[in-house]
Design an enzyme around this catalytic site. Structure first.
Site, PDB file in Angstrom:
ATOM      1  N   ARG A 226       0.857  -1.188   0.000  1.00  0.00           N
ATOM      2  CA  ARG A 226       0.000   0.000   0.000  1.00  0.00           C
ATOM      3  C   ARG A 226       0.896   1.241   0.000  1.00  0.00           C
ATOM      4  NH1 ARG A 226      -2.475   2.974   5.025  1.00  0.00           N
ATOM      5  NH2 ARG A 226      -3.522   4.628   3.884  1.00  0.00           N
TER       6      ARG A 226
ATOM      7  N   HIS B  73      -2.869  10.950   1.201  1.00  0.00           N
ATOM      8  CA  HIS B  73      -2.336  10.691   2.539  1.00  0.00           C
ATOM      9  C   HIS B  73      -1.680  11.992   3.019  1.00  0.00           C
ATOM     10  CE1 HIS B  73      -0.709   7.303   5.344  1.00  0.00           C
ATOM     11  NE2 HIS B  73      -0.435   8.449   5.925  1.00  0.00           N
TER      12      HIS B  73
ATOM     13  N   GLU C 185      -6.890   8.413   7.028  1.00  0.00           N
ATOM     14  CA  GLU C 185      -7.097   8.992   8.360  1.00  0.00           C
ATOM     15  C   GLU C 185      -7.538  10.461   8.323  1.00  0.00           C
ATOM     16  OE1 GLU C 185      -3.885   8.282  11.081  1.00  0.00           O
ATOM     17  OE2 GLU C 185      -4.074   6.113  10.896  1.00  0.00           O
TER      18      GLU C 185
ATOM     19  N   ASN D 256      -6.911   1.463  10.085  1.00  0.00           N
ATOM     20  CA  ASN D 256      -5.600   1.754  10.657  1.00  0.00           C
ATOM     21  C   ASN D 256      -5.758   1.650  12.160  1.00  0.00           C
ATOM     22  OD1 ASN D 256      -5.032   2.433   8.027  1.00  0.00           O
ATOM     23  ND2 ASN D 256      -4.388   4.527   8.466  1.00  0.00           N
TER      24      ASN D 256
ATOM     25  N   TYR E 191      -3.874   1.220  15.887  1.00  0.00           N
ATOM     26  CA  TYR E 191      -2.662   1.239  16.715  1.00  0.00           C
ATOM     27  C   TYR E 191      -2.978   0.910  18.170  1.00  0.00           C
ATOM     28  CZ  TYR E 191      -0.177   3.055  12.737  1.00  0.00           C
ATOM     29  OH  TYR E 191       0.385   3.165  11.486  1.00  0.00           O
TER      30      TYR E 191
ATOM     31  N   GLU F 159      -3.206  -0.345   8.222  1.00  0.00           N
ATOM     32  CA  GLU F 159      -2.027  -0.009   9.026  1.00  0.00           C
ATOM     33  C   GLU F 159      -2.152  -0.673  10.382  1.00  0.00           C
ATOM     34  OE1 GLU F 159      -0.931   4.150   9.530  1.00  0.00           O
ATOM     35  OE2 GLU F 159      -1.460   4.584   7.445  1.00  0.00           O
TER      36      GLU F 159
HETATM   37  C1  BGC Z   1      -0.454   7.442   9.723  1.00  0.00           C
HETATM   38  C2  BGC Z   1       0.968   7.233   9.289  1.00  0.00           C
HETATM   39  C3  BGC Z   1       1.894   7.359  10.485  1.00  0.00           C
HETATM   40  C4  BGC Z   1       1.541   6.264  11.442  1.00  0.00           C
HETATM   41  C5  BGC Z   1       2.452   6.150  12.664  1.00  0.00           C
HETATM   42  C6  BGC Z   1      -0.794   6.799  11.033  1.00  0.00           C
HETATM   43  O1  BGC Z   1      -1.536   7.694  11.785  1.00  0.00           O
HETATM   44  O2  BGC Z   1      -1.354   7.101   8.715  1.00  0.00           O
HETATM   45  O3  BGC Z   1       1.278   8.136   8.265  1.00  0.00           O
HETATM   46  O4  BGC Z   1       3.241   7.343  10.137  1.00  0.00           O
HETATM   47  O5  BGC Z   1       0.233   6.436  11.894  1.00  0.00           O
HETATM   48  O6  BGC Z   1       2.258   7.218  13.545  1.00  0.00           O
END
Ligand code: BGC
Length: 460
Positions: free
Chosen positions: A80, A124, A169, A307, A309, A365
């Site tokens: 991607r 992006h 995002e 995405n 985290y 992501e």
């Molecule tokens: C974003 C990326 C960023 C990653 C790590 C995401 O919010 O899409 O561009 O590098 O998180 O922080």
């Protein structure tokens, strides 16, 4: 056509973070060229003036061919990446730049030749500066600007690319990065956002969701094969203190603003009343025209890019917009992007299964960085056991959710190479491959071997 039904194992990147070549071959400036070179956006956070002018040099074909060889070694079957809008349309609209279009066209061919499916994000965050100066997403004309740009890319790459992503995002672009840039210009602390700033960004984010829907609609109208989606930042909103009524209320508000607004717009095609009521606490006269309602309804995505985290632990905080602090992190070694809770990813995937009609999902992501103690240089390898552990545990939850019926079709790790991490500059490393930014030398980390093993052993 490259699309197949096999599970996609990949890595993800974004143009501004990896390409460099910021003024090469007729490229126009983006807002990030200005945020870094003029506004020095990294300085308040890192103490250093850093830019994406060179980044990890992937505008250079010689460099990216070596990097594709590393992808093959890793064993991924998908990549991607994003197109820099002002590289292909220097002013954002009108005259196109042949050299920019050729660059992406060749990159797609080179990936396909390596047996790697290209997945193309159209936007992006590197918005064309010429259009930013005309109000950017605050200007309703952005719906036409973006649809026209998207159509150009469908025409250029659509014969070989089976999956497009409209935007990356949106919330982080407009409610975090643009506001950090504004605070840098005004000498305010980077993350001190006011209710007035949130209120001002709200109609712009609405325009963005409508622009994304318009591009989805244009893709469907074009009759092309393949799928189109959006990459949303998502994560469960949990009360910082379990069972505490004020934290539960804060988590609900945050869920509306951060998760449901975007999901309802892109997947559902309409805003729900309770979400609009929360948005009106920020901007009392927020309303949606009939025309925009119709565009949202016509522009539902074929797949949802997630995405993920971390979840957000929420508690009330009267000083912050909406009265919510969503950034509580109790972990002893905090990851850059929030508390490490793999089970939250599974919870999220089951929610999409149950509340959003089990729309196909691709994890667009997922990854982590923990700072220098998880970036230890060894003999020809960098040791990052925490990142490797993060990946194993998150992939395990994805596969569990899949067994429970969530329609997950791929997993893109963020990211293969250390790169320009926006306002946090170059020291905030997320890669599975270490990059020496002065020499462009690449050194694999433990997590690279871990991900290769995960892919080989996953059985999908
Ligand atoms: C974003 C990326 C960023 C990653 C790590 C995401 O919010 O899409 O561009 O590098 O998180 O922080």
């Amino acid at each position: 056509m490259a699309g197949t039904e096999k599970f996609l194992w990949g890595v993800a990147s974004a143009a501004y973070q990896v390409e460099g070549g910021w003024q090469a071959d007729g490229k126009g400036p983006s807002k990030w060229d200005i945020y870094t070179n003029r506004d020095h956006i990294t300085v308040p956070t890192t103490g250093k003036h850093e830019t994406g002018n060179v980044a990890i040099n992937q505008y250079d074909r010689g460099q990216y061919l070596k990097d594709i060889a590393l992808m093959r070694d890793l064993g991924v079957n998908a990549y991607r990446f994003s197109v820099s809008w002002p590289r292909v349309l220097p002013e954002g609209i009108g005259r196109s730049n042949r050299a920019g279009l050729d660059y992406y066209s060749r990159l797609v061919d080179d990936l396909l030749a390596a047996g790697i499916e290209p997945m193309v994000t159209l936007y992006h965050w590197d918005f064309p500066w010429a259009l930013h100066e005309q109000g950017g997403f605050h200007n309703r004309a952005v719906i036409d600007w973006f649809r026209d740009y998207a159509s150009l890319m469908f025409a250029t790459l659509g014969d070989r690319v089976a999956k497009f992503i409209t935007m990356n995002e949106p919330f982080i672009d407009l409610f975090l990065m643009d506001l950090i840039a504004e605070n840098a210009r005004n000498g305010r602390p980077p993350l001190a956002f006011s209710a007035e700033q949130y209120a001002r960004q709200l109609p712009a984010l609405h325009n963005l969701y409508v622009a994304s829907a318009a591009a989805v609609d244009a893709f469907h109208e074009s009759g092309r094969k393949g799928m189109i989606g959006i990459a949303l930042p998502l994560g469960p909103a949990w009360p910082a203190t379990a069972g505490d009524a004020t934290c539960i209320a804060a988590a609900r508000s945050w869920d509306h603003l951060f998760n449901r607004w975007a999901l309802d717009a892109a997947v559902g095609g309409a805003y729900a009343d309770d979400v609009v009521a929360t948005l009106r606490r920020l901007a009392p006269d927020f309303s949606v025209s009939e025309e925009d309602r119709a565009l949202l309804a016509r522009g539902k995505v074929d797949f949802l890019g997630i995405n993920f985290y971390a979840p957000s632990y929420c508690r009330p905080d009267a000083e912050r917009p909406l009265g919510v602090d969503s950034g509580v992190n109790p972990d002893p070694v905090p990851a850059f992007n929030g508390p490490v809770r793999p089970e939250a990813l599974r919870e999220l995937l089951l929610r999409i299964r149950d509340e959003y009609g089990n729309r196909p999902v691709i994890i667009t992501e997922n990854g982590a960085g923990f700072g220098p103690r998880d970036e230890v240089m060894g003999e020809g390898v960098v040791h990052d056991p925490l990142r490797a552990d993060y990946l194993r545990r998150h992939v395990a939850e994805v596969l569990r959710a899949r067994r429970d019926g969530a329609d997950v079709r791929g997993y893109m790790e963020w990211c293969l190479f250390d790169n320009f991490e926006w306002f946090r500059g170059y020291d905030t490393r997320f890669g599975m491959v270490y990059v020496d930014f002065d020499t462009q030398r690449r050194v694999a980390k433990d997590s690279f071997a871990a991900y290769r093993q995960i892919i080989a052993g996953a059985g999908v």
